[in-house]
Design an enzyme around this catalytic site. Structure first.
Site, mmCIF file in Angstrom:
data_model
loop_
_atom_site.group_PDB
_atom_site.id
_atom_site.type_symbol
_atom_site.label_atom_id
_atom_site.label_comp_id
_atom_site.label_asym_id
_atom_site.label_seq_id
_atom_site.Cartn_x
_atom_site.Cartn_y
_atom_site.Cartn_z
ATOM 1 N N HIS A 110 13.226 35.199 -19.128
ATOM 2 C CA HIS A 110 12.065 35.482 -19.980
ATOM 3 C C HIS A 110 12.273 35.195 -21.463
ATOM 4 C CE1 HIS A 110 9.396 37.577 -17.054
ATOM 5 N NE2 HIS A 110 10.532 37.691 -16.402
ATOM 6 N N ASP A 168 11.242 33.499 -29.923
ATOM 7 C CA ASP A 168 10.626 34.327 -28.892
ATOM 8 C C ASP A 168 10.432 33.462 -27.660
ATOM 9 O OD1 ASP A 168 9.398 36.588 -27.804
ATOM 10 O OD2 ASP A 168 8.185 36.943 -29.592
HETATM 11 C C1 GDG Z 1 9.814 39.446 -23.504
HETATM 12 C C2 GDG Z 1 10.200 38.187 -24.285
HETATM 13 C C3 GDG Z 1 8.157 37.055 -23.404
HETATM 14 C C4 GDG Z 1 3.637 46.071 -27.844
HETATM 15 N N1 GDG Z 1 3.418 47.234 -28.469
HETATM 16 C C5 GDG Z 1 2.744 48.001 -27.598
HETATM 17 C C6 GDG Z 1 2.564 47.297 -26.426
HETATM 18 N N2 GDG Z 1 3.119 46.110 -26.587
HETATM 19 C C7 GDG Z 1 3.088 45.058 -25.566
HETATM 20 C C8 GDG Z 1 2.272 43.873 -26.020
HETATM 21 C C9 GDG Z 1 2.826 42.766 -25.124
HETATM 22 C C10 GDG Z 1 4.267 43.208 -24.915
HETATM 23 O O1 GDG Z 1 4.377 44.574 -25.306
HETATM 24 C C11 GDG Z 1 5.216 42.418 -25.791
HETATM 25 O O2 GDG Z 1 5.395 41.158 -25.199
HETATM 26 P P1 GDG Z 1 6.001 39.950 -26.005
HETATM 27 O O3 GDG Z 1 5.889 38.766 -25.138
HETATM 28 O O4 GDG Z 1 5.250 39.806 -27.291
HETATM 29 O O5 GDG Z 1 7.504 40.339 -26.350
HETATM 30 P P2 GDG Z 1 8.779 41.036 -25.589
HETATM 31 O O6 GDG Z 1 8.556 42.487 -25.375
HETATM 32 O O7 GDG Z 1 9.941 40.713 -26.442
HETATM 33 O O8 GDG Z 1 8.863 40.298 -24.151
HETATM 34 C C12 GDG Z 1 8.944 37.418 -24.666
HETATM 35 C C13 GDG Z 1 7.948 38.273 -22.514
HETATM 36 O O9 GDG Z 1 9.188 38.981 -22.278
HETATM 37 C C14 GDG Z 1 7.367 37.862 -21.143
HETATM 38 O O10 GDG Z 1 8.174 36.936 -20.502
HETATM 39 O O11 GDG Z 1 6.894 36.572 -23.807
HETATM 40 O O12 GDG Z 1 9.289 36.222 -25.350
HETATM 41 O O13 GDG Z 1 10.947 38.525 -25.453
HETATM 42 O O14 GDG Z 1 2.197 42.763 -23.876
HETATM 43 O O15 GDG Z 1 0.924 44.164 -25.825
HETATM 44 N N3 GDG Z 1 1.906 47.766 -25.340
HETATM 45 C C15 GDG Z 1 1.404 49.034 -25.446
HETATM 46 N N4 GDG Z 1 1.574 49.796 -26.569
HETATM 47 C C16 GDG Z 1 2.218 49.322 -27.663
HETATM 48 O O16 GDG Z 1 2.348 50.026 -28.678
HETATM 49 N N5 GDG Z 1 0.730 49.544 -24.414
#
Ligand code: GDG
Length: 467
Positions: free
Chosen positions: A161, A368
Site C-alpha cells: 500500500h 504517499d
Molecule cells: C495508506 C498509505 C494509501 C483521516 N482522518 C480521519 C479519517 N481519515 C481517513 C481518510 C482516508 C484515510 O484515513 C487516510 O488514507 P490515506 O490514503 O490518505 O493515507 P494512509 O492512512 O497513510 O494510508 C496511502 C492507503 O494506505 C491505501 O492503500 O493511499 O498512501 O499510506 O480514508 O478519510 N477517517 C476518519 N476520521 C478521521 O479523523 N473517520
C-alpha cells in the site's frame, strides 16, 4: 472459492451497539468480497485489546471468520512499532533519516510473520480445495514465502500500500534480500503505480539476481507478476455523505464559525510523511507574500492522532503545535485566525462536511503510496458542486501515487515552500468555470478507481495467473 485475507488490522470495530465495519478503505473494499466468497480474515490482536480470538462475522448470519493473532507487549513493540513503523515505513517513503534498523526488530518481525502464516495455513487447510490467500502491506512481507512453503499449491496474492522506493534506497535495509525473497513467495504482487512495480522488479534484479520478463520476475524457478493495481475509495458512499442534508448544514455552520473566509483544508494522519511542517511553512510564506489576503483565508488542518508512543510522531505533534501557534501569533487579527489546527479524529460524515466546505484541499505529502484524502475530497466536492454547492480546487503533491491518476489537480512539489505558496494563491483565485471543469475531470478519474473494482481486478488477475 473461499478467500483468506491476512492484514495487520481487523476489518471490524466495536461500537456501542455491537460490531460494525471498520472505517478505512480496506475494510469497505474487502468486506463485500469476503461476504460474497466466504473465508477468513487474519489480523493482529494488540496486547491491551479485548477481542475474541475467533469471531464469526456478522454474528447473526456469519459469512466469514475473523481470526486474531495475539501479540505480547515486547513483540508488539519490536514488530509493529519497531520494524514496521521505524524501519519499513520511513524507508518506503525515502525518509532515510528516520530509519532505525535493529536486530531485535528484525527477529520479532520474522517470528510474528510466522505466526500470521501459521494462522493462515491452518484456515487454508480447513477450507479444503485450492485456497486463495491475499496478504496486505509492509507488515507482512515474509508471509507469502512462509505460506508457499507450507502449501505450495495455494494461490497467493500480496498488495503493497505504500511507495516501493528505488532499488538503491531499498538496499539500505540489512534484511533487504530476505524481505524480497519473502514477497516472491506470492504469485501476484500489486502496487498503486507502474513506477512502484518497476522499482520492485529492479530491486529483485539488483539484489537477488532475478530475471525480469516484462511484468514478471523470474526467480528460484518461479514466475511472479508485479503489477499496478491503483486503489480508490467507495465513491457512492462518499457522494451519498456529500449530499446528506447534515453535510450541507454542517458545512454551512463551519463557514459561519470561521467567518467570511476562503477555507484551505488539510486532512491527514499526524505523520511525518504527510509534509505537514513544510505545508505550515509554505502557508506562512503565503501570508508573508500576500498581505492583502490577511483576513480572507484560513487553513483548517485536521491531524488525526497516529502511532503515538513512537518518538518521531510525538516530536511531530509538538512541532505542529509550535508551528500553528507561531503563525497565529504572527498574523492573527481581531476574530481572524489564519490557522485552525485540530489534533483529533472525526467521523466520516464530519469529514464529508469539511470536504464540502473547503475552497481548496491542500494535499502535500512528501511521499504517499496513493493518498485517499485527495480522492475523497474530489468525490465530495464534485457531488456537492452538482447539487448547488461551491466547487473546490485540489492542490496535490506530485510525489503521491494519486498524482499519476488525478488529472484536474494543481500539481506541486511538496519540498518547494515558495512554489506551494504560489500554487495556493492560484487555487484560491481560480475562476469558478475552471474549478468546475477540473472537478469534472477529477470526479471521472476517482470513479474509474473505485475500490470495489480494485479488489475485483486484483483477484481476477490472481485467478488468471494461477489457473
Ligand atoms: C495508506 C498509505 C494509501 C483521516 N482522518 C480521519 C479519517 N481519515 C481517513 C481518510 C482516508 C484515510 O484515513 C487516510 O488514507 P490515506 O490514503 O490518505 O493515507 P494512509 O492512512 O497513510 O494510508 C496511502 C492507503 O494506505 C491505501 O492503500 O493511499 O498512501 O499510506 O480514508 O478519510 N477517517 C476518519 N476520521 C478521521 O479523523 N473517520
Amino acid at each position: 472459492m473461499s478467500l483468506i485475507l491476512v492484514a495487520n488490522r481487523a476489518p471490524v470495530r466495536q461500537t456501542a451497539s455491537g460490531w460494525a465495519p471498520g472505517l478505512g478503505g480496506l475494510a469497505s473494499a474487502l468486506l463485500p468480497v469476503l461476504e460474497a466468497r466466504g473465508g477468513a480474515w487474519v489480523a493482529m490482536q494488540e496486547p491491551d485489546e479485548d477481542t475474541p480470538l475467533a469471531q464469526p462475522y456478522p454474528a447473526d448470519e456469519p459469512a466469514f471468520a475473523i481470526r486474531r493473532v495475539p501479540l505480547e507487549v515486547p513483540e508488539f513493540e519490536a514488530f509493529y512499532q519497531g520494524m514496521a513503523n521505524r524501519v519499513l515505513w520511513p524507508l518506503a517513503h525515502y525518509l532515510v533519516e528516520h530509519v532505525e534498523p535493529d536486530r531485535t526488530f528484525r527477529d520479532a518481525y520474522r517470528s510474528v510473520n510466522r505466526r500470521f502464516a501459521h494462522a493462515a495455513l491452518d484456515l487454508a487447510r480447513q477450507s479444503g480445495g485450492r485456497p486463495t490467500v491475499w496478504v496486505q502491506d509492509y507488515h507482512m512481507m515474509l508471509v507469502p514465502e512462509m505460506i508457499r512453503a507450507g502449501m505450495p499449491e495455494a494461490r497467493i496474492g500480496f498488495f503493497w500500500h505504500v511507495p516501493w522506493p528505488a532499488s538503491e534506497v531499498f538496499r539500505i535495509l540489512p534484511s533487504a534480500r530476505d524481505l524480497l525473497a519473502g514477497l516472491l513467495g506470492a504469485d501476484v504482487l500489486g502496487f498503486h503505480t507502474e513506477g512502484y512495480a518497476e522499482n520492485f522488479r529492479e530491486s529483485a534484479r539488483d539484489l537477488l539476481g532475478a530475471e525480469i520478463d516484462g511484468e514478471t520476475v523470474v526467480w528460484d524457478g518461479r514466475r511472479v507478476r508485479a503489477e499496478a493495481h491503483p486503489i480508490g475509495i467507495d465513491v457512492d458512499h462518499f457522494q451519498a455523505l456529500a449530499r446528506a442534508p447534515e453535510a450541507e448544514a454542517d458545512a454551512a455552520s463551519l463557514r459561519r464559525d470561521l467567518g467570511d473566509v476562503q477555507i484551505v483544508l488539510g486532512v491527514d494522519r499526524l505523520d511525518y510523511t504527510k509534509g505537514l511542517l513544510l505545508r505550515m511553512e509554505a502557508y506562512e510564506r503565503f501570508l508573508e507574500r500576500f498581505p492583502e489576503r490577511h483576513g480572507t483565508v484560513s487553513l483548517l488542518q485536521i491531524a488525526t492522532p497516529s502511532r503515538t508512543g513512537v518518538p518521531a510522531y510525538d516530536r511531530l505533534r509538538r512541532d505542529m503545535d509550535e508551528a500553528s501557534g507561531r503563525i497565529n501569533g504572527r498574523f492573527a487579527k481581531g476574530a481572524w485566525a489564519p490557522v485552525r489546527y485540530r489534533y483529533q479524529s472525526f467521523d466520516q460524515p464530519e469529514l464529508a462536511a469539511f470536504y464540502r466546505a473547503a475552497d481548496v484541499a491542500f494535499v502535500t505529502p512528501l511521499r504517499d503510496g496513493m493518498n485517499l484524502v485527495a480522492h475523497e475530497f474530489a468525490a465530495v466536492s464534485a457531488a456537492s458542486a452538482r447539487a448547488g454547492g461551491r466547487p473546490g480546487a485540489l492542490v496535490l503533491s506530485e510525489l503521491t501515487g494519486a498524482a499519476d491518476y488525478l488529472d484536474g489537480a494543481l500539481m506541486v512539489n511538496p519540498y518547494d515552500a515558495d512554489g506551494l505558496a504560489g500554487s495556493l494563491a492560484t487555487a484560491l483565485d481560480m475562476p469558478e468555470a475552471e474549478r468546475r471543469e477540473r472537478l469534472d475531470r477529477l470526479a471521472t478519474a476517482v470513479r474509474g478507481l473505485d475500490v470495489h473494482g480494485w479488489a475485483e481486478r486484483f483477484l481476477a488477475s490472481l485467478d488468471d495467473d494461477a489457473a
